[in-house]
Design a protein around this motif. Structure first.
Motif, PDB file in Angstrom:
ATOM      1  N   PHE A 115      14.181  -6.585  -6.883  1.00  0.00           N
ATOM      2  CA  PHE A 115      14.643  -5.816  -8.035  1.00  0.00           C
ATOM      3  C   PHE A 115      13.432  -5.212  -8.744  1.00  0.00           C
ATOM      4  O   PHE A 115      12.348  -5.794  -8.766  1.00  0.00           O
ATOM      5  CB  PHE A 115      15.424  -6.709  -8.999  1.00  0.00           C
ATOM      6  CG  PHE A 115      16.761  -7.142  -8.484  1.00  0.00           C
ATOM      7  CD1 PHE A 115      17.886  -6.349  -8.673  1.00  0.00           C
ATOM      8  CD2 PHE A 115      16.901  -8.341  -7.793  1.00  0.00           C
ATOM      9  CE1 PHE A 115      19.120  -6.747  -8.189  1.00  0.00           C
ATOM     10  CE2 PHE A 115      18.127  -8.743  -7.301  1.00  0.00           C
ATOM     11  CZ  PHE A 115      19.242  -7.943  -7.497  1.00  0.00           C
ATOM     12  N   LEU A 121      15.036  -7.640 -16.112  1.00  0.00           N
ATOM     13  CA  LEU A 121      15.708  -8.456 -15.111  1.00  0.00           C
ATOM     14  C   LEU A 121      16.210  -9.749 -15.734  1.00  0.00           C
ATOM     15  O   LEU A 121      15.556 -10.336 -16.600  1.00  0.00           O
ATOM     16  CB  LEU A 121      14.745  -8.792 -13.962  1.00  0.00           C
ATOM     17  CG  LEU A 121      14.135  -7.620 -13.196  1.00  0.00           C
ATOM     18  CD1 LEU A 121      13.267  -8.142 -12.063  1.00  0.00           C
ATOM     19  CD2 LEU A 121      15.210  -6.684 -12.663  1.00  0.00           C
ATOM     20  N   SER A 124      18.459 -14.779 -12.805  1.00  0.00           N
ATOM     21  CA  SER A 124      18.817 -14.840 -11.393  1.00  0.00           C
ATOM     22  C   SER A 124      18.037 -13.810 -10.578  1.00  0.00           C
ATOM     23  O   SER A 124      17.588 -14.088  -9.458  1.00  0.00           O
ATOM     24  CB  SER A 124      20.322 -14.604 -11.218  1.00  0.00           C
ATOM     25  OG  SER A 124      21.065 -15.648 -11.812  1.00  0.00           O
ATOM     26  N   GLU A 125      17.870 -12.617 -11.135  1.00  0.00           N
ATOM     27  CA  GLU A 125      17.119 -11.573 -10.439  1.00  0.00           C
ATOM     28  C   GLU A 125      15.640 -11.922 -10.349  1.00  0.00           C
ATOM     29  O   GLU A 125      14.991 -11.660  -9.333  1.00  0.00           O
ATOM     30  CB  GLU A 125      17.325 -10.234 -11.151  1.00  0.00           C
ATOM     31  CG  GLU A 125      18.741  -9.707 -11.013  1.00  0.00           C
ATOM     32  CD  GLU A 125      19.033  -8.545 -11.958  1.00  0.00           C
ATOM     33  OE1 GLU A 125      20.006  -7.808 -11.712  1.00  0.00           O
ATOM     34  OE2 GLU A 125      18.278  -8.372 -12.947  1.00  0.00           O
ATOM     35  N   ASN A 129      13.495 -12.417  -6.944  1.00  0.00           N
ATOM     36  CA  ASN A 129      12.229 -11.739  -6.674  1.00  0.00           C
ATOM     37  C   ASN A 129      11.125 -12.728  -6.299  1.00  0.00           C
ATOM     38  O   ASN A 129      10.302 -12.463  -5.420  1.00  0.00           O
ATOM     39  CB  ASN A 129      11.787 -10.922  -7.889  1.00  0.00           C
ATOM     40  CG  ASN A 129      12.477  -9.574  -7.968  1.00  0.00           C
ATOM     41  OD1 ASN A 129      13.374  -9.273  -7.177  1.00  0.00           O
ATOM     42  ND2 ASN A 129      12.085  -8.763  -8.926  1.00  0.00           N
ATOM     43  N   ARG A 215      22.607  -7.658  -1.330  1.00  0.00           N
ATOM     44  CA  ARG A 215      21.544  -8.240  -2.153  1.00  0.00           C
ATOM     45  C   ARG A 215      22.111  -9.102  -3.267  1.00  0.00           C
ATOM     46  O   ARG A 215      21.577 -10.176  -3.560  1.00  0.00           O
ATOM     47  CB  ARG A 215      20.645  -7.136  -2.721  1.00  0.00           C
ATOM     48  CG  ARG A 215      19.423  -7.707  -3.451  1.00  0.00           C
ATOM     49  CD  ARG A 215      18.397  -6.659  -3.814  1.00  0.00           C
ATOM     50  NE  ARG A 215      18.901  -5.702  -4.790  1.00  0.00           N
ATOM     51  CZ  ARG A 215      18.152  -4.750  -5.359  1.00  0.00           C
ATOM     52  NH1 ARG A 215      16.871  -4.629  -5.031  1.00  0.00           N
ATOM     53  NH2 ARG A 215      18.674  -3.906  -6.225  1.00  0.00           N
ATOM     54  N   GLU A 216      23.209  -8.669  -3.879  1.00  0.00           N
ATOM     55  CA  GLU A 216      23.827  -9.480  -4.935  1.00  0.00           C
ATOM     56  C   GLU A 216      24.343 -10.799  -4.372  1.00  0.00           C
ATOM     57  O   GLU A 216      24.257 -11.845  -5.042  1.00  0.00           O
ATOM     58  CB  GLU A 216      24.961  -8.703  -5.597  1.00  0.00           C
ATOM     59  CG  GLU A 216      24.495  -7.548  -6.472  1.00  0.00           C
ATOM     60  CD  GLU A 216      23.674  -8.012  -7.671  1.00  0.00           C
ATOM     61  OE1 GLU A 216      23.796  -9.186  -8.087  1.00  0.00           O
ATOM     62  OE2 GLU A 216      22.890  -7.196  -8.190  1.00  0.00           O
ATOM     63  N   VAL A 219      21.426 -13.020  -4.068  1.00  0.00           N
ATOM     64  CA  VAL A 219      21.047 -13.526  -5.396  1.00  0.00           C
ATOM     65  C   VAL A 219      21.872 -14.771  -5.727  1.00  0.00           C
ATOM     66  O   VAL A 219      21.333 -15.798  -6.151  1.00  0.00           O
ATOM     67  CB  VAL A 219      21.232 -12.449  -6.470  1.00  0.00           C
ATOM     68  CG1 VAL A 219      21.084 -13.051  -7.860  1.00  0.00           C
ATOM     69  CG2 VAL A 219      20.225 -11.323  -6.284  1.00  0.00           C
TER      70      VAL A 219
END
Length: 226
Positions: A115, A121, A124-125, A129, A215-216, A219
């Motif tokens: 991200f 962010l 979680s993001e 990362n 991607r989600e 995550v």
């Protein structure tokens, strides 16, 4: 790959191979670090061995464009890079085998980047990362060991441009042989080796909806397994 990131088969990045200014189109080879170079794009596995290399694009060319012009990009789009390409369900999404790239690369269903925008962010993001970066470090380590062993890649290369590609690819092959045979690597060889991927600019290619969904799902998966 390691670090608990699911479905990752490799990590991609680019590094610059210094050259003297060519007589033709020298400005194309002048990179963001104020030197002349060609780009080595490489995909590496969890053990730091080169799985795919693409050498020779001028140093001024952005990593995203180098990727889009490479055969690797076509193989990813056609889902032919990995055979078989085992797909697993993760948090409701069908996730194929993946490669990880930094922010210079596009977000695709099988190429996952971090991200962007540290200040906006959520937790979680940020965790995503962090784990993404920890997994992707293998490609930077591979570049370091490649240049540490084959120090011809550290100085301005005097060969003609047509000869640069086979020289670099030969060094990559020799690197793999050394890694497979567990050859000695002296940490002092890291002296003078500068990794240059961290200053790359962000790829602005819009991601596909399927890529964002995958991607989600990753995550959610990573944040439930801390």
């Amino acid at each position: 790959m390691k670090k608990g990131f699911p479905q990752v088969a490799g990590a991609i990045d680019g590094t610059h191979i210094k050259i003297f200014a060519p007589q033709k189109d020298a400005q194309d080879y002048f990179n963001r670090k104020w030197s002349f170079s060609v780009v080595l794009q490489a995909l590496v596995d969890a053990d730091g061995k080169f799985m795919n290399t693409f050498v020779g694009m001028p140093g001024s060319v952005h990593d995203a464009r180098v990727f889009n012009l490479s055969a690797l990009s076509k193989k990813l789009q056609e889902h032919t890079l990995f055979t078989p390409n085992n797909v697993v369900e993760i948090e409701g999404s069908a996730v194929p085998l993946l490669i990880l790239g930094d922010a210079a690369y596009p977000l695709l269903p099988n190429l996952i980047r971090p991200f962007i925008g540290r200040g906006c962010l959520n937790r979680s993001e940020r965790m995503f990362n962090y784990k993404h970066s920890a997994t992707r470090m293998t490609v930077e380590k591979a570049f370091g060991r490649l240049k540490g062993r084959w120090r011809i890649l550290l100085k301005e290369n005097e060969h003609e441009l047509d000869n640069i590609r086979p020289i670099v690819q030969t060094c990559c092959t020799l690197h793999n042989i050394c890694e497979i045979s567990n050859s000695f690597y002296n940490p002092s060889w890291n002296e003078g080796v500068e990794l240059d991927s961290s200053t790359e600019t962000v790829c602005r290619q819009p991601p596909t909806e399927s890529a964002k969904t995958i991607r989600e799902s990753l995550v959610m998966h990573l944040n439930t397994r801390q």
